[in-house]
Scaffold this motif. Structure first.
Motif, PDB file in Angstrom:
ATOM      1  N   ALA A  82     -66.757  38.423   2.911  1.00 44.42           N
ATOM      2  CA  ALA A  82     -67.114  38.323   1.495  1.00 44.42           C
ATOM      3  C   ALA A  82     -66.716  36.965   0.933  1.00 44.42           C
ATOM      4  O   ALA A  82     -67.441  36.370   0.127  1.00 44.42           O
ATOM      5  CB  ALA A  82     -66.432  39.439   0.701  1.00 44.42           C
ATOM      6  N   THR A  83     -65.568  36.455   1.374  1.00 43.06           N
ATOM      7  CA  THR A  83     -65.124  35.138   0.917  1.00 43.06           C
ATOM      8  C   THR A  83     -66.062  34.047   1.423  1.00 43.06           C
ATOM      9  O   THR A  83     -66.381  33.097   0.694  1.00 43.06           O
ATOM     10  CB  THR A  83     -63.689  34.869   1.398  1.00 43.06           C
ATOM     11  OG1 THR A  83     -62.868  35.995   1.080  1.00 43.06           O
ATOM     12  CG2 THR A  83     -63.103  33.635   0.733  1.00 43.06           C
ATOM     13  N   ILE A  84     -66.493  34.183   2.656  1.00 41.28           N
ATOM     14  CA  ILE A  84     -67.428  33.209   3.228  1.00 41.28           C
ATOM     15  C   ILE A  84     -68.769  33.268   2.505  1.00 41.28           C
ATOM     16  O   ILE A  84     -69.355  32.244   2.141  1.00 41.28           O
ATOM     17  CB  ILE A  84     -67.592  33.455   4.738  1.00 41.28           C
ATOM     18  CG1 ILE A  84     -66.285  33.125   5.468  1.00 41.28           C
ATOM     19  CG2 ILE A  84     -68.745  32.626   5.316  1.00 41.28           C
ATOM     20  CD1 ILE A  84     -66.253  33.582   6.911  1.00 41.28           C
ATOM     21  N   GLU A  85     -69.261  34.481   2.277  1.00 45.55           N
ATOM     22  CA  GLU A  85     -70.563  34.634   1.635  1.00 45.55           C
ATOM     23  C   GLU A  85     -70.541  34.143   0.189  1.00 45.55           C
ATOM     24  O   GLU A  85     -71.579  33.785  -0.370  1.00 45.55           O
ATOM     25  CB  GLU A  85     -70.992  36.094   1.703  1.00 45.55           C
ATOM     26  CG  GLU A  85     -71.379  36.516   3.127  1.00 45.55           C
ATOM     27  CD  GLU A  85     -71.438  38.023   3.294  1.00 45.55           C
ATOM     28  OE1 GLU A  85     -71.305  38.733   2.281  1.00 45.55           O
ATOM     29  OE2 GLU A  85     -71.603  38.472   4.446  1.00 45.55           O
ATOM     30  N   ALA A  86     -69.353  34.093  -0.416  1.00 47.33           N
ATOM     31  CA  ALA A  86     -69.220  33.559  -1.770  1.00 47.33           C
ATOM     32  C   ALA A  86     -69.188  32.033  -1.778  1.00 47.33           C
ATOM     33  O   ALA A  86     -68.987  31.425  -2.833  1.00 47.33           O
ATOM     34  CB  ALA A  86     -67.963  34.114  -2.424  1.00 47.33           C
ATOM     35  N   ALA A  91     -63.069  28.795   3.147  1.00 50.04           N
ATOM     36  CA  ALA A  91     -63.603  29.753   4.102  1.00 50.04           C
ATOM     37  C   ALA A  91     -64.751  29.150   4.920  1.00 50.04           C
ATOM     38  O   ALA A  91     -64.877  29.398   6.126  1.00 50.04           O
ATOM     39  CB  ALA A  91     -64.085  31.010   3.375  1.00 50.04           C
ATOM     40  N   LEU A  92     -65.592  28.359   4.281  1.00 46.81           N
ATOM     41  CA  LEU A  92     -66.692  27.728   4.996  1.00 46.81           C
ATOM     42  C   LEU A  92     -66.184  26.727   6.034  1.00 46.81           C
ATOM     43  O   LEU A  92     -66.758  26.599   7.116  1.00 46.81           O
ATOM     44  CB  LEU A  92     -67.629  27.035   4.003  1.00 46.81           C
ATOM     45  CG  LEU A  92     -68.428  27.963   3.086  1.00 46.81           C
ATOM     46  CD1 LEU A  92     -69.225  27.145   2.083  1.00 46.81           C
ATOM     47  CD2 LEU A  92     -69.370  28.858   3.903  1.00 46.81           C
ATOM     48  N   LYS A  99     -66.123  28.954  14.360  1.00 50.40           N
ATOM     49  CA  LYS A  99     -67.427  29.403  14.862  1.00 50.40           C
ATOM     50  C   LYS A  99     -67.783  30.856  14.589  1.00 50.40           C
ATOM     51  O   LYS A  99     -68.884  31.266  14.913  1.00 50.40           O
ATOM     52  CB  LYS A  99     -67.536  29.174  16.377  1.00 50.40           C
ATOM     53  CG  LYS A  99     -67.200  27.765  16.845  1.00 50.40           C
ATOM     54  CD  LYS A  99     -68.126  26.729  16.271  1.00 50.40           C
ATOM     55  CE  LYS A  99     -67.820  25.345  16.819  1.00 50.40           C
ATOM     56  NZ  LYS A  99     -68.629  24.303  16.178  1.00 50.40           N
ATOM     57  N   THR A 100     -66.915  31.660  14.034  1.00 51.97           N
ATOM     58  CA  THR A 100     -67.244  33.056  13.826  1.00 51.97           C
ATOM     59  C   THR A 100     -66.378  33.653  12.726  1.00 51.97           C
ATOM     60  O   THR A 100     -65.465  33.014  12.206  1.00 51.97           O
ATOM     61  CB  THR A 100     -67.083  33.864  15.115  1.00 51.97           C
ATOM     62  OG1 THR A 100     -67.617  35.159  14.918  1.00 51.97           O
ATOM     63  CG2 THR A 100     -65.627  33.960  15.526  1.00 51.97           C
TER      64      THR A 100
END
Length: 555
Positions: A82-86, A91-92, A99-100
């Motif tokens: 969720a943090t990455i998708e935000a 996080a990115l 890589k994952t």
């Protein structure tokens, strides 16, 4: 599985200070009791991939709570995707470097997160930033896409064994020899038979082995199974599962100064009626081995399917057993054992014999170390970090995929008694098991003196994060090609094993309901947890633990 390549919830990517703000982590408890509780949580859930003096599978966590907001760390632990998708910048950057996705820990309660942060907070400083000395891009070539797309269709759905992903922890699909009966496991539950595409519980292992544990994640639980070549007559089959450390005295262990987190157990089951729809019969334990973590355990049980009565391999059980996380925890000497111990090895035993040290199975006289003092007679080949899949081609050549540490994934051609490099090599590169795991180096001029057998295919983490073998395809555009994939992303590859070599590897893909789609998209966009299966007719299947779905590759 490289036990999944874990993203860290704690690497410091943005460091700043402000005199008007309280120091990072000022609210974190310093109570001894809470710190000790956090240490236990860290060792049981995090230590396989994280440490405090070097980057490993995940980054070094020393100083994290002193330079990253506590709320950010908490949120990332509970739901990193969720943090990455935000589009969180930190996080990115983690995703780019490692890589994952890190698996989520939604089951951790707030008091447990408090304790975990209390323990992390005892490590105050990041080590000095030292530029990596190893190879940054060990294999610079990029694989080409073949353009081949195979149509898949939904074949079966296993019942959810948990409310959070992965919904069904399946790792293997296999046919009982001499029959057309097709079986698949759920590590949490036991063994299902697929009857008219529907799963029917055959072996409720959790009921029969109440000490079984399938947490914290990875390949714990009932990770593998296989049937004796004469199952249809004798009713014998075998499972590998985990129990908590100290459940019973082990057959193989190590100094008591090293913790025992889990034990791997090989069990022989004997069905009273091999044709029955559900198991009824007896069982006996063959082998119990201590490991210090949940990772790199006993991922493969198998018989050589090509062996006939009278052949050397016939009726002998092969066991793929990794280093159990020993190297990550700085006990690489137990993994680098030259055949003296069962760790980091492919084992071969006679389950019907009785001349093993514990008297419960046999040591084949044709094993390379049989009868040699100071060696483990069970060892067939050694030097593997995580030999998660063992298979043979039609010519009788034996192969194994081996999940790497930080850089390289391998396919090895297995020969009796050979050394395959771990923990002093990762692929065709040097690694220091007592140094930084994220650094690998070119081979030196004297490399031949180490007697290492190197992989016939090696790919770096620009291509995949954790390798899993499929099969030699018996049909379609990839007929006679070896197919394999990336456990995490579901990216698909193939190669001609007669030619082998990285230059022969290409990618392929799938289409679903007439539309080209990646397995990652098909499974929700985070991870696939890819596995392959095959039935008695040669039909090949793709499995995803994430959703518990099984897809048939149409011919």
């Amino acid at each position: 599985m490289k036990k999944s390549v874990i993203l860290s919830f704690g690497i410091v990517l943005i460091i700043f200070s402000c005199s008007k703000k309280k120091p990072f982590g000022s609210e974190i408890s310093t109570e001894k009791e809470q710190i000790e509780a956090g240490k236990v949580l860290f060792e049981n859930n995090c230590s396989t991939c994280h440490g405090f003096d070097h980057d490993g599978i995940g980054p070094n966590l020393s100083g994290v709570t002193h330079s990253v907001e506590s709320d950010w760390i908490r949120n990332f632990i509970k739901n990193p995707s969720a943090t990455i998708e935000a589009k969180d910048p930190r996080a990115l950057q983690l995703l780019e470097k490692y890589k994952t996705y890190m698996p989520p820990f939604p089951g951790l309660e707030e008091p447990e997160l408090d304790a975990l942060l209390a323990y992390l907070h005892t490590y105050e400083n990041l080590p000095d930033s030292i530029p990596p000395l190893g190879l940054e891009d060990p294999i610079p070539d990029t694989l080409s896409d073949s353009g081949i797309r195979l149509e898949i269709e939904l074949y079966s759905q296993l019942p959810a064994s948990d409310s959070a992903h992965p919904l069904a922890k399946m790792t293997k699909m296999e046919t009982a020899p001499g029959t057309e009966r097709l079986f698949v496991n759920d590590q949490r539950v036991g063994l299902y038979e697929l009857v008219d595409n529907k799963p029917k519980l055959y072996l409720p292992i959790k009921e029969l082995k109440p000490e079984l544990v399938s947490k914290p994640g990875w390949a714990t639980g009932m990770a593998s199974f296989t049937f004796h070549p004469e199952f249809a007559e004798n009713g014998l089959f075998y499972t590998a599962h985990t129990e908590p450390g100290g459940t019973q005295a082990p057959d193989y262990g190590y100094a008591d100064s090293i913790r025992v987190f889990m034990q791997w157990i090989v069990t022989e089951w004997k069905a009273e009626n091999p044709a029955a729809a559900t198991f009824a019969g007896s069982s006996r334990e063959l082998l119990r081995i201590d490991i210090p973590s949940q990772a790199h355990g006993m991922q493969e049980l198998t018989f050589n399917p090509n062996a006939k009565s009278g052949d050397e391999d016939y009726g002998l059980l092969f066991i793929g057993f990794g280093d159990g996380g020993l190297t990550e925890q700085r006990f690489g000497y137990l993994s680098d054992n030259k055949g003296a111990k069962v760790y980091s090895s492919i084992l071969r035993i006679d389950p019907q014999g009785n001349d093993s040290p514990n008297g419960k199975y046999g040591i084949p006289a044709s094993n390379p170390f049989s009868g040699i003092e100071g060696k483990a007679g069970e060892v067939y080949a050694y030097g593997f970090r995580n030999p998660n899949r063992v298979f043979w081609d039609e010519e009788g050549n034996m192969f194994a995929t081996d999940i790497g540490q930080h850089s390289i994934e391998e396919l090895n051609k297995i020969e009796k008694g050979k050394f395959y490099g771990w923990p002093i090599r990762e692929g065709r590169f040097v690694i220091n098991p007592y140094g930084k795991f994220n650094e690998i180096f070119p081979l030196q001029e004297n490399d031949a003196s180490f007697g290492i057998s190197y992989p016939i295919i090696q790919l770096d983490h620009d291509e995949l994060a954790a390798i899993i073998a499929g099969y030699i395809m018996p049909y379609g555009p990839l007929e006679d090609k070896f197919i394999f994939g990336d456990i995490l992303s579901g990216r698909l590859f193939f190669a001609d094993l007669e030619k082998s070599g990285n230059s022969e590897v290409q990618t392929w893909g799938v289409s679903y309901e007439g539309k080209e789609i990646s397995l990652l998209e098909l499974c929700g966009g985070e991870r696939v947890d890819l596995k392959f299966g095959q039935d008695a007719s040669g039909q090949v299947y793709i499995m995803s633990k994430t959703e518990g779905k099984i897809y048939k590759i149409k011919g």
